[in-house]
Design a protein around this motif. Structure first.
Motif, mmCIF file in Angstrom:
data_model
loop_
_atom_site.group_PDB
_atom_site.id
_atom_site.type_symbol
_atom_site.label_atom_id
_atom_site.label_comp_id
_atom_site.label_asym_id
_atom_site.label_seq_id
_atom_site.Cartn_x
_atom_site.Cartn_y
_atom_site.Cartn_z
ATOM 1 N N LYS A 41 43.010 12.771 69.293
ATOM 2 C CA LYS A 41 42.640 14.187 69.393
ATOM 3 C C LYS A 41 41.751 14.549 68.216
ATOM 4 N N GLY A 42 40.695 15.321 68.467
ATOM 5 C CA GLY A 42 39.845 15.790 67.389
ATOM 6 C C GLY A 42 38.824 14.759 66.926
ATOM 7 N N THR A 43 38.239 15.024 65.753
ATOM 8 C CA THR A 43 37.232 14.146 65.175
ATOM 9 C C THR A 43 37.451 14.032 63.671
ATOM 10 N N CYS A 44 36.873 12.992 63.076
ATOM 11 C CA CYS A 44 36.925 12.840 61.626
ATOM 12 C C CYS A 44 35.807 11.892 61.198
ATOM 13 N N TRP A 45 35.681 11.731 59.891
ATOM 14 C CA TRP A 45 34.741 10.778 59.317
ATOM 15 C C TRP A 45 35.518 9.629 58.691
ATOM 16 N N LEU A 46 34.941 8.441 58.766
ATOM 17 C CA LEU A 46 35.522 7.248 58.158
ATOM 18 C C LEU A 46 34.526 6.673 57.157
ATOM 19 N N PHE A 56 31.175 8.525 62.059
ATOM 20 C CA PHE A 56 31.803 9.648 62.758
ATOM 21 C C PHE A 56 32.670 9.091 63.883
ATOM 22 N N VAL A 57 33.941 9.464 63.879
ATOM 23 C CA VAL A 57 34.896 8.954 64.858
ATOM 24 C C VAL A 57 35.397 10.131 65.695
ATOM 25 N N ALA A 58 35.225 10.020 67.007
ATOM 26 C CA ALA A 58 35.575 11.115 67.911
ATOM 27 C C ALA A 58 36.811 10.781 68.728
ATOM 28 N N GLU A 59 37.325 11.782 69.410
ATOM 29 C CA GLU A 59 38.500 11.601 70.268
ATOM 30 C C GLU A 59 38.267 10.477 71.276
ATOM 31 N N GLY A 60 39.228 9.564 71.364
ATOM 32 C CA GLY A 60 39.105 8.418 72.257
ATOM 33 C C GLY A 60 38.504 7.188 71.615
ATOM 34 N N ARG A 131 33.528 3.037 70.787
ATOM 35 C CA ARG A 131 33.459 4.432 71.229
ATOM 36 C C ARG A 131 34.259 4.650 72.505
ATOM 37 N N GLY A 132 34.711 5.855 72.687
ATOM 38 C CA GLY A 132 35.607 6.170 73.791
ATOM 39 C C GLY A 132 35.023 5.941 75.167
ATOM 40 N N ASP A 133 33.684 5.956 75.284
ATOM 41 C CA ASP A 133 33.072 5.760 76.594
ATOM 42 C C ASP A 133 32.749 4.302 76.880
ATOM 43 N N GLU A 134 33.084 3.383 75.968
ATOM 44 C CA GLU A 134 32.858 1.959 76.214
ATOM 45 C C GLU A 134 33.954 1.410 77.122
#
Length: 309
Positions: A41-46, A56-60, A131-134
């Motif tokens: 859930k949400g987003t953050c930076w790594l 940048f890391v997004a939900e999923g 990424r979540g869409d992969e």
């Protein structure tokens, strides 16, 4: 790929979850082993030590850290970071920052039985970001969620299930990296993609006990001896006989841990006629004797650290 990943069964694992809200930043010490996380859930930076730019890391999304380096997660990496040891010291799951609710993450890590296993992953980048869409992301997420559930509940047979799930995640990470990278870094990954070098790797894996020479391996690859030696080092990162030695030691370590064979039998099965020569080589590469490796459990070989997330 099946040969290699099948030999690197993870031995130690922990898991954790994070639930955060607002602006936050957490600094983590270098993990002991391979670290993997999924943002649910949400987003953050790594940001990882030594890497030029944050990710940048997004939900999923899933990410895997393949090196022993410290890293920072947060919505704003310029904030004074909280210590991960303090955030995850409370006896609660998941750990919470600012009461939580806007961001969540689940993760775990695993180490390997043999130090030689880690060398097989030198071809990976420091951070593998899926990424979540992969295509591999849903499989990875489901495996990690079950991994975390098994680690938390500690049910009978849980360690075996976690080992298999970790292998599934490794396979998906490797597939994703191979599909997204035109030229992997030197290592076995790149060797798999090289038609001739992969023949030599297959020959070694099929018969590690054989008295392989540089000439025999170059013949298996269909190349001249000198050309093969140069190309193997360029592609895999180590000389052919160095790879053979590491593969033998990895198989020997697994044999000592999973069978009742005597040390001498294990030595012969990986190409050593002398038990003493095998013991010397094993100690040099693994920092323990074959007898000690055979007696110790996984928890004795690996010391768990407190870097939970």
């Amino acid at each position: 790929m099946s040969d290699i990943i099948g030999q690197v069964t993870p031995e130690a694992s922990v898991s954790a979850g994070l639930d955060a809200a607002g602006e936050w930043c957490i600094a983590f010490e270098a993990p002991n082993g391979i670290k993997f996380n999924v943002v649910t859930k949400g987003t953050c930076w790594l940001r990882v030590e030594g890497e030029p730019a944050p990710i940048f890391v997004a939900e999923g999304d899933c990410f895997l850290l393949t090196r022993c380096r410290g890293f920072t997660l947060g919505t704003d990496l310029s904030l004074p970071p909280l210590s991960a040891q303090e955030v995850f010291s409370a006896d609660q799951y998941p750990a919470r920052v600012n009461a939580g609710g806007a961001f969540s993450l689940v993760g775990g890590r695993f180490a390997f039985r043999s130090e030689q296993a880690e060398h097989l992953f030198e071809g990976f980048p420091v951070v593998v970001h899926v990424r979540g869409d992969e295509p591999s992301a849903p499989v990875f997420r489901r495996a990690l969620e079950q991994f975390v559930d098994e680690a938390r509940c500690d049910r009978p047979g849980g360690r075996l299930i976690r080992e298999r799930l970790a292998q599934i995640m490794l396979v998906e990470i490797v597939r994703s990296h191979l599909l997204s990278s035109n030229r992997p870094a030197p290592g076995w990954l790149r060797g798999l993609a090289d038609a001739r070098i992969s023949r030599a790797l297959s020959a070694i894996h099929a018969a590690p006990e054989r008295k392989w020479t540089l000439s025999a391996l170059s013949h298996a690859a269909g190349m001249s001896r000198s050309h093969f030696a140069r190309r193997f080092r360029d592609v895999v990162g180590i000389p052919p006989l160095g790879y053979l030695r590491s593969w033998r030691m990895l198989q020997a370590f697994n044999g000592l841990k999973t069978t009742q064979k005597r040390v001498g039998e294990i030595a012969q099965s990986v190409g050593y006629e002398s038990e003493s020569a095998f013991s010397t080589a094993f100690r040099r590469l693994n920092n323990i004797s074959p007898g000690t490796a055979q007696r110790k459990t996984g928890r004795d070989v690996f010391t768990e650290r407190s870097d939970k997330a």
